[in-house]
Write a protein that holds these residues in place. Sequence first.
Motif, PDB file in Angstrom:
ATOM      1  N   LYS A 173       0.850  -1.193   0.000  1.00 60.48           N
ATOM      2  CA  LYS A 173       0.000   0.000   0.000  1.00 60.48           C
ATOM      3  C   LYS A 173       0.885   1.242   0.000  1.00 60.48           C
ATOM      4  CE  LYS A 173      -3.466  -2.511   2.672  1.00 60.48           C
ATOM      5  NZ  LYS A 173      -4.288  -2.538   3.913  1.00 60.48           N
ATOM      6  N   TYR A 174       0.463   2.223  -0.749  1.00 61.46           N
ATOM      7  CA  TYR A 174       1.237   3.461  -0.868  1.00 61.46           C
ATOM      8  C   TYR A 174       0.299   4.646  -0.654  1.00 61.46           C
ATOM      9  CZ  TYR A 174       4.348   0.123  -3.081  1.00 61.46           C
ATOM     10  OH  TYR A 174       5.137  -0.973  -3.330  1.00 61.46           O
ATOM     11  N   TYR A 175       0.853   5.690  -0.033  1.00 57.01           N
ATOM     12  CA  TYR A 175       0.040   6.850   0.325  1.00 57.01           C
ATOM     13  C   TYR A 175       0.723   8.143  -0.075  1.00 57.01           C
ATOM     14  CZ  TYR A 175      -2.386   3.448   3.240  1.00 57.01           C
ATOM     15  OH  TYR A 175      -3.086   2.341   3.681  1.00 57.01           O
ATOM     16  N   GLY A 176      -0.112   9.136  -0.367  1.00 55.85           N
ATOM     17  CA  GLY A 176       0.423  10.467  -0.571  1.00 55.85           C
ATOM     18  C   GLY A 176       0.926  11.025   0.755  1.00 55.85           C
ATOM     19  N   ASP A 177       1.901  11.892   0.698  1.00 54.61           N
ATOM     20  CA  ASP A 177       2.517  12.419   1.920  1.00 54.61           C
ATOM     21  C   ASP A 177       1.504  13.102   2.833  1.00 54.61           C
ATOM     22  OD1 ASP A 177       5.646  13.367   0.309  1.00 54.61           O
ATOM     23  OD2 ASP A 177       4.990  11.469   1.179  1.00 54.61           O
ATOM     24  N   SER A 178       0.536  13.766   2.260  1.00 58.67           N
ATOM     25  CA  SER A 178      -0.400  14.547   3.065  1.00 58.67           C
ATOM     26  C   SER A 178      -1.402  13.687   3.832  1.00 58.67           C
ATOM     27  CB  SER A 178      -1.159  15.537   2.178  1.00 58.67           C
ATOM     28  OG  SER A 178      -1.906  14.850   1.186  1.00 58.67           O
ATOM     29  N   VAL A 179      -1.503  12.403   3.493  1.00 62.41           N
ATOM     30  CA  VAL A 179      -2.493  11.549   4.165  1.00 62.41           C
ATOM     31  C   VAL A 179      -1.855  10.405   4.941  1.00 62.41           C
ATOM     32  CG1 VAL A 179      -4.158  12.096   2.351  1.00 62.41           C
ATOM     33  CG2 VAL A 179      -2.890   9.938   2.251  1.00 62.41           C
ATOM     34  N   LYS A 180      -0.551  10.246   4.858  1.00 61.54           N
ATOM     35  CA  LYS A 180       0.130   9.155   5.570  1.00 61.54           C
ATOM     36  C   LYS A 180      -0.154   9.222   7.057  1.00 61.54           C
ATOM     37  CE  LYS A 180       4.055   8.307   2.488  1.00 61.54           C
ATOM     38  NZ  LYS A 180       5.515   8.500   2.288  1.00 61.54           N
ATOM     39  N   GLY A 181      -0.473   8.069   7.623  1.00 58.95           N
ATOM     40  CA  GLY A 181      -0.752   7.989   9.046  1.00 58.95           C
ATOM     41  C   GLY A 181      -2.181   8.312   9.417  1.00 58.95           C
ATOM     42  N   ARG A 182      -2.952   8.857   8.455  1.00 58.69           N
ATOM     43  CA  ARG A 182      -4.349   9.201   8.744  1.00 58.69           C
ATOM     44  C   ARG A 182      -5.330   8.385   7.899  1.00 58.69           C
ATOM     45  NH1 ARG A 182      -6.185  14.094   7.455  1.00 58.69           N
ATOM     46  NH2 ARG A 182      -4.693  14.427   5.749  1.00 58.69           N
ATOM     47  N   PHE A 183      -4.931   8.047   6.689  1.00 57.38           N
ATOM     48  CA  PHE A 183      -5.799   7.295   5.777  1.00 57.38           C
ATOM     49  C   PHE A 183      -5.293   5.870   5.633  1.00 57.38           C
ATOM     50  CE2 PHE A 183      -7.456  11.063   2.987  1.00 57.38           C
ATOM     51  CZ  PHE A 183      -7.819  11.745   4.141  1.00 57.38           C
ATOM     52  N   THR A 184      -6.235   4.942   5.428  1.00 58.03           N
ATOM     53  CA  THR A 184      -5.884   3.544   5.201  1.00 58.03           C
ATOM     54  C   THR A 184      -6.691   3.000   4.028  1.00 58.03           C
ATOM     55  OG1 THR A 184      -5.433   3.200   7.553  1.00 58.03           O
ATOM     56  CG2 THR A 184      -5.754   1.241   6.202  1.00 58.03           C
ATOM     57  N   ILE A 185      -5.981   2.454   3.047  1.00 58.63           N
ATOM     58  CA  ILE A 185      -6.650   1.842   1.903  1.00 58.63           C
ATOM     59  C   ILE A 185      -6.738   0.336   2.129  1.00 58.63           C
ATOM     60  CG2 ILE A 185      -4.510   1.544   0.575  1.00 58.63           C
ATOM     61  CD1 ILE A 185      -6.139   2.180  -1.964  1.00 58.63           C
ATOM     62  N   SER A 186      -7.844  -0.245   1.711  1.00 61.12           N
ATOM     63  CA  SER A 186      -8.004  -1.698   1.818  1.00 61.12           C
ATOM     64  C   SER A 186      -8.835  -2.180   0.631  1.00 61.12           C
ATOM     65  CB  SER A 186      -8.691  -2.070   3.133  1.00 61.12           C
ATOM     66  OG  SER A 186      -9.968  -1.484   3.223  1.00 61.12           O
ATOM     67  N   ARG A 187      -8.750  -3.465   0.363  1.00 61.14           N
ATOM     68  CA  ARG A 187      -9.508  -4.012  -0.752  1.00 61.14           C
ATOM     69  C   ARG A 187     -10.048  -5.384  -0.402  1.00 61.14           C
ATOM     70  NH1 ARG A 187      -5.806  -3.947  -5.790  1.00 61.14           N
ATOM     71  NH2 ARG A 187      -7.412  -5.313  -6.647  1.00 61.14           N
ATOM     72  N   ASP A 188     -11.124  -5.731  -1.070  1.00 59.84           N
ATOM     73  CA  ASP A 188     -11.741  -7.041  -0.911  1.00 59.84           C
ATOM     74  C   ASP A 188     -11.914  -7.601  -2.319  1.00 59.84           C
ATOM     75  OD1 ASP A 188     -13.452  -9.226  -0.623  1.00 59.84           O
ATOM     76  OD2 ASP A 188     -14.529  -8.319   1.048  1.00 59.84           O
ATOM     77  N   ASN A 189     -11.021  -8.482  -2.712  1.00 61.18           N
ATOM     78  CA  ASN A 189     -11.055  -8.999  -4.079  1.00 61.18           C
ATOM     79  C   ASN A 189     -12.295  -9.845  -4.337  1.00 61.18           C
ATOM     80  OD1 ASN A 189      -8.691  -7.731  -4.872  1.00 61.18           O
ATOM     81  ND2 ASN A 189      -7.410  -9.452  -4.232  1.00 61.18           N
ATOM     82  N   ALA A 190     -12.769 -10.527  -3.320  1.00 58.02           N
ATOM     83  CA  ALA A 190     -13.971 -11.347  -3.496  1.00 58.02           C
ATOM     84  C   ALA A 190     -15.174 -10.483  -3.867  1.00 58.02           C
ATOM     85  CB  ALA A 190     -14.247 -12.142  -2.235  1.00 58.02           C
ATOM     86  N   LYS A 191     -15.198  -9.276  -3.327  1.00 59.92           N
ATOM     87  CA  LYS A 191     -16.312  -8.362  -3.603  1.00 59.92           C
ATOM     88  C   LYS A 191     -15.971  -7.346  -4.690  1.00 59.92           C
ATOM     89  CE  LYS A 191     -18.217  -8.646   1.064  1.00 59.92           C
ATOM     90  NZ  LYS A 191     -18.595  -7.878   2.298  1.00 59.92           N
ATOM     91  N   ASN A 192     -14.709  -7.363  -5.141  1.00 56.56           N
ATOM     92  CA  ASN A 192     -14.263  -6.423  -6.173  1.00 56.56           C
ATOM     93  C   ASN A 192     -14.426  -4.975  -5.709  1.00 56.56           C
ATOM     94  OD1 ASN A 192     -12.948  -6.473  -8.665  1.00 56.56           O
ATOM     95  ND2 ASN A 192     -14.828  -6.248  -9.854  1.00 56.56           N
ATOM     96  N   THR A 193     -14.011  -4.723  -4.472  1.00 60.91           N
ATOM     97  CA  THR A 193     -14.157  -3.403  -3.890  1.00 60.91           C
ATOM     98  C   THR A 193     -12.823  -2.892  -3.334  1.00 60.91           C
ATOM     99  OG1 THR A 193     -14.749  -4.280  -1.727  1.00 60.91           O
ATOM    100  CG2 THR A 193     -16.560  -3.817  -3.234  1.00 60.91           C
ATOM    101  N   VAL A 194     -12.741  -1.579  -3.215  1.00 61.27           N
ATOM    102  CA  VAL A 194     -11.631  -0.930  -2.546  1.00 61.27           C
ATOM    103  C   VAL A 194     -12.218   0.156  -1.650  1.00 61.27           C
ATOM    104  CG1 VAL A 194     -11.222   0.732  -4.410  1.00 61.27           C
ATOM    105  CG2 VAL A 194      -9.375   0.166  -2.824  1.00 61.27           C
ATOM    106  N   SER A 195     -11.631   0.317  -0.470  1.00 63.30           N
ATOM    107  CA  SER A 195     -12.152   1.275   0.492  1.00 63.30           C
ATOM    108  C   SER A 195     -11.048   2.213   0.956  1.00 63.30           C
ATOM    109  CB  SER A 195     -12.745   0.540   1.694  1.00 63.30           C
ATOM    110  OG  SER A 195     -13.827  -0.283   1.301  1.00 63.30           O
TER     111      SER A 195
END
Length: 131
Positions: free
Chosen positions: A61-83
Motif C-alpha cells: 500500500k502506498y500513500y500520498g505524503d499529506s495523508v500518511k498515518g491518517r488514511f488507510t486503503i483496503s480491498r476485498d477482491n472477493a467483492k471487487n471493492t476498494v475502500s
Amino acid sequence: QVQLVESGGGLVQPGGSLRLSCAASGRSFSNYPMAWFRQAPGKEREFVATTRWIGGSAYNKYYGDSVKGRFTISRDNAKNTVSLQMNVLKPEDTAVYYCAASSTRGLILSTITNIEKYDYWGQGTQVTVSS
C-alpha cells in the motif's frame, strides 16, 4: 462495461472520520492496482493511496505524503471493492474523491501514483471537512 461506483462521502467536522467505498463491476480487478485520487476546487487531481499486487495474496500500500498515518486503503477482491478509511480529517482534505483502477497488473513502482496509469475511474464522491 466496466463501472466504478464510489459511496460514503459527506460532511464531517475537523478531526472526524469517514469511510469511502468503491464497487467495481464489469470485470475483476484482483491483482490489479486500485487507487484513490482527489481533486479540490481549482487544483489538479492528486494521488491519495493505491494498492499494488506483489504476488500471491499480498499487496503493498502506498500513500500520498499529506495523508500518511491518517488514511488507510483496503480491498476485498472477493467483492471487487476498494475502500478508504479516513481519520483525523482536516479542512484541506475537502475534495471530490475518485476511485480508479488500472488494467496493467505490474505497474512499475515509480509510476503507481501517476493518473495516466489508471484506465478506469468512478464519478467521484464529495468529502467536505468543515465546522
